[in-house]
Design an enzyme around this catalytic site. Sequence first.
Site, PDB file in Angstrom:
ATOM      1  N   LYS A 197       0.744  -0.893  -0.079  1.00 50.14           N
ATOM      2  CA  LYS A 197       0.033  -0.335  -0.313  1.00 50.14           C
ATOM      3  C   LYS A 197       0.798   1.178   0.157  1.00 50.14           C
ATOM      4  O   LYS A 197       0.814   2.450  -0.436  1.00 50.14           O
ATOM      5  CB  LYS A 197      -0.739  -0.062   0.728  1.00 50.14           C
ATOM      6  CG  LYS A 197      -2.100   1.284   0.886  1.00 50.14           C
ATOM      7  CD  LYS A 197      -2.729   1.516   2.466  1.00 50.14           C
ATOM      8  CE  LYS A 197      -3.323   2.116   3.223  1.00 50.14           C
ATOM      9  NZ  LYS A 197      -4.261   2.304   3.982  1.00 50.14           N
ATOM     10  N   GLU A 203      10.835  -4.929   4.361  1.00 47.26           N
ATOM     11  CA  GLU A 203      10.909  -6.000   4.612  1.00 47.26           C
ATOM     12  C   GLU A 203       9.911  -5.523   2.834  1.00 47.26           C
ATOM     13  O   GLU A 203      10.941  -6.603   2.279  1.00 47.26           O
ATOM     14  CB  GLU A 203       9.254  -7.224   4.689  1.00 47.26           C
ATOM     15  CG  GLU A 203       9.970  -7.204   6.579  1.00 47.26           C
ATOM     16  CD  GLU A 203       9.029  -5.713   7.147  1.00 47.26           C
ATOM     17  OE1 GLU A 203       8.465  -5.071   6.712  1.00 47.26           O
ATOM     18  OE2 GLU A 203       9.049  -6.672   8.309  1.00 47.26           O
ATOM     19  N   GLY A 258      -5.034  -1.965   4.793  1.00 45.32           N
ATOM     20  CA  GLY A 258      -4.201  -2.628   4.647  1.00 45.32           C
ATOM     21  C   GLY A 258      -5.072  -4.435   4.789  1.00 45.32           C
ATOM     22  O   GLY A 258      -4.650  -5.207   3.901  1.00 45.32           O
ATOM     23  N   ARG A 259      -5.276  -4.999   6.296  1.00 44.45           N
ATOM     24  CA  ARG A 259      -5.836  -5.789   6.583  1.00 44.45           C
ATOM     25  C   ARG A 259      -7.787  -6.009   5.771  1.00 44.45           C
ATOM     26  O   ARG A 259      -7.482  -6.363   6.701  1.00 44.45           O
ATOM     27  CB  ARG A 259      -5.956  -5.878   7.365  1.00 44.45           C
ATOM     28  CG  ARG A 259      -6.552  -4.984   8.854  1.00 44.45           C
ATOM     29  CD  ARG A 259      -6.020  -5.115   9.913  1.00 44.45           C
ATOM     30  NE  ARG A 259      -6.514  -3.845  11.022  1.00 44.45           N
ATOM     31  CZ  ARG A 259      -5.792  -2.497  10.407  1.00 44.45           C
ATOM     32  NH1 ARG A 259      -4.681  -2.525  10.489  1.00 44.45           N
ATOM     33  NH2 ARG A 259      -6.091  -1.755  12.247  1.00 44.45           N
ATOM     34  N   GLU A 344      -4.921  -6.905  15.228  1.00 46.56           N
ATOM     35  CA  GLU A 344      -4.102  -5.586  14.669  1.00 46.56           C
ATOM     36  C   GLU A 344      -5.767  -4.897  14.480  1.00 46.56           C
ATOM     37  O   GLU A 344      -5.237  -3.196  14.813  1.00 46.56           O
ATOM     38  CB  GLU A 344      -3.248  -5.402  13.063  1.00 46.56           C
ATOM     39  CG  GLU A 344      -2.837  -4.235  12.821  1.00 46.56           C
ATOM     40  CD  GLU A 344      -1.863  -4.834  11.754  1.00 46.56           C
ATOM     41  OE1 GLU A 344      -2.613  -4.079  10.327  1.00 46.56           O
ATOM     42  OE2 GLU A 344      -1.104  -4.934  11.539  1.00 46.56           O
ATOM     43  N   HIS A 375      -3.859 -33.554  17.576  1.00 43.41           N
ATOM     44  CA  HIS A 375      -3.078 -34.053  18.060  1.00 43.41           C
ATOM     45  C   HIS A 375      -1.951 -33.293  18.735  1.00 43.41           C
ATOM     46  O   HIS A 375      -1.130 -33.566  18.139  1.00 43.41           O
ATOM     47  CB  HIS A 375      -2.681 -35.203  16.537  1.00 43.41           C
ATOM     48  CG  HIS A 375      -3.725 -36.092  15.786  1.00 43.41           C
ATOM     49  ND1 HIS A 375      -3.765 -37.454  16.790  1.00 43.41           N
ATOM     50  CD2 HIS A 375      -4.390 -35.999  15.243  1.00 43.41           C
ATOM     51  CE1 HIS A 375      -4.699 -38.081  16.438  1.00 43.41           C
ATOM     52  NE2 HIS A 375      -5.571 -36.857  15.637  1.00 43.41           N
ATOM     53  N   LYS A 495       9.421  -0.913  14.433  1.00 42.37           N
ATOM     54  CA  LYS A 495       9.877  -0.297  13.205  1.00 42.37           C
ATOM     55  C   LYS A 495      11.000   0.793  13.495  1.00 42.37           C
ATOM     56  O   LYS A 495      11.707   0.526  13.029  1.00 42.37           O
ATOM     57  CB  LYS A 495       8.907   0.041  12.089  1.00 42.37           C
ATOM     58  CG  LYS A 495       8.546  -1.247  11.785  1.00 42.37           C
ATOM     59  CD  LYS A 495       7.179  -0.603  11.065  1.00 42.37           C
ATOM     60  CE  LYS A 495       6.301  -1.739  10.461  1.00 42.37           C
ATOM     61  NZ  LYS A 495       5.132  -0.368   9.236  1.00 42.37           N
TER      62      LYS A 495
HETATM   63  O1  F6P Z   1       3.096  -3.256   9.513  1.00 41.02           O
HETATM   64  C1  F6P Z   1       2.193  -2.669  10.024  1.00 41.02           C
HETATM   65  C2  F6P Z   1       1.711  -2.889   8.351  1.00 41.02           C
HETATM   66  O2  F6P Z   1       1.475  -1.015   7.875  1.00 41.02           O
HETATM   67  C3  F6P Z   1       0.327  -3.440   8.111  1.00 41.02           C
HETATM   68  O3  F6P Z   1      -1.011  -2.855   8.269  1.00 41.02           O
HETATM   69  C4  F6P Z   1      -0.003  -3.928   6.316  1.00 41.02           C
HETATM   70  O4  F6P Z   1      -0.823  -4.560   6.001  1.00 41.02           O
HETATM   71  C5  F6P Z   1       1.155  -4.109   6.521  1.00 41.02           C
HETATM   72  O5  F6P Z   1       2.468  -3.345   7.172  1.00 41.02           O
HETATM   73  C6  F6P Z   1       1.917  -3.617   4.541  1.00 41.02           C
HETATM   74  O6  F6P Z   1       1.842  -2.597   4.281  1.00 41.02           O
HETATM   75  P1  F6P Z   1       2.189  -1.978   3.485  1.00 41.02           P
HETATM   76  O7  F6P Z   1       1.304  -2.958   1.900  1.00 41.02           O
HETATM   77  O8  F6P Z   1       1.793  -0.513   3.281  1.00 41.02           O
HETATM   78  O9  F6P Z   1       3.108  -2.795   2.831  1.00 41.02           O
END
Ligand code: F6P
Length: 529
Positions: A197, A203, A258-259, A344, A375, A495
């Site tokens: 987003k 990452e 995002g979620r 979240e 199990h 972060k």
């Molecule tokens: O760190 C949490 C977050 O902001 C989530 O809410 C989001 O889904 C995820 O990181 C990834 O964010 P982006 O889509 O901006 O890379």
Amino acid sequence: MSQLAHSAPWQALTADAAQLRTRHLRELFAVDGDRYAQFSLQHGQLLLDFSKQRICEQTLTHLHALAGVAGITGWQQRMRSGELINHTEKRAVRHMDLRAGDAAPAEVKAVLARIEAFCERIHSAEWRGFSGERITDVVNIGIGGSDLGPRMAVQALSACQQPDLRVHFVANLDGADLAGTLASLNPRSTLFIVASKTFTTLETMRNARTARDWLLAVAGDASAVARHFVAASTNLRATGEFGIAPENVFEFWDWVGGRFSLWSAIGLPIALAIGFGHFRQLLAGAHDLDQHFFSAPPASNLPLTMALLTLWNTDFLGAASHGVFPYSHSLELLPDYLQQLEMESNGKQVDRDGKIIGMPTCPILWGTAGTNGQHSYFQLLHQGGQVVASDFITLARADFPLAGHHPGLLANCLAQSAALAFGQTAEEAQANGADASLLPYRTFPGNQPSSTLILPELSPFTLGQLLALYEHKVFCLGVLWNLNSFDQWGVELGKYLAGKLTPLLAGDGDDATLDASTRGLIAHLRQFS
Ligand code: F6P
């Protein structure tokens, strides 16, 4: 303490809980043979049985009164009208617009049309890699909401998988994730979707750059990026700076959390994996549930009912943990997806007015597919002495109908929720042949609350319904706890600290201001560099 806790329904629920804590589900079923009919709901072919929850009719009445006091209907309207209900980020919450079909906004329809055309080009092999090879593998690079939803949906709908195209997901910053995925791939026939987003997430950007280097090491020419990288993002400037051509960026908007984003361009890997027609059915299923949520009266409203039960279990019966057990291997990743969606969204202690809520909010959500969990950790659920509320989810018809499998799966699903609810007395254990010396060990206290959700089958449509059901449950709980379900400030501190520690791990900078533990760990790690 939340305003709601001072309301009359809350006081009534406190009294209900005092009574119900001493009553066993066995007794509730014994006095009311009609419990199943009374405490189950159906929307279309979707069934929710909540008769094994530790409630009685009066509890439900009080819970609905509480929802009235919290103003669920008013908040539904505020969300639908586009009000900036994500007040800390000054954003609207409009993910329902992404799946509104003919009623969707023009910009949503335009992006969907572009996704459809793109899927067609990939599936028909009109789109080729830099050396002219057809695309055989798609790698979605994203994390959190840009990973969990699509990853789960692609797995869930693998029965609809397009032939000749494999879809992979890479999320972790640990190079083992990307390296493990790339090891079996050919850069000439691999397409990357950079899903973010913000297009700034550490990452995702690290993985995307490494993937670009991997491609360029073979292609040798930067123009290959345009044939092998597309993006799903709201940040068109950053996608351009990365080198992704504007026509290869599938846009979405800041009003998509995002979620809650798998319905947007973030769903591109789903559309590629199962075909655009199936993706549309996924959207249609979610839209169907939206309509139910916004129009069904409270007493028959599935998301609201699920939310009220979670509030009851969490704040009145002391269940700090919520198990989600899909008795459907295809829904194996549902608990992972729901962890972000629920925790979240609602794992917060500050309310919309900046005040401490002062009561437990979102329970810790976890789970795996049945029967595997039986199990592993089910021992604790049966005899560990903690209240754990659960959702059992299963399919009336199997998506992979191998002879002899599905009846056993269903039997286990029903058996577990019954065993958790009713347990086994020492007398029953003895009647079942238990040795007298083992009776204490073979006694099951029961009284664990659970609901069972049955989908007629696992299709794109029913998956859409299921996911929207949980989304709206989350919304209702946010209203009940008077918190903002749509921000996530709690993830920021870690972060920020990671940003400060990265140079220190490389021996760059002064660690004198760090705590002794972190300083010691860094010193230890530096011995290996
Ligand atoms: O760190 C949490 C977050 O902001 C989530 O809410 C989001 O889904 C995820 O990181 C990834 O964010 P982006 O889509 O901006 O890379």
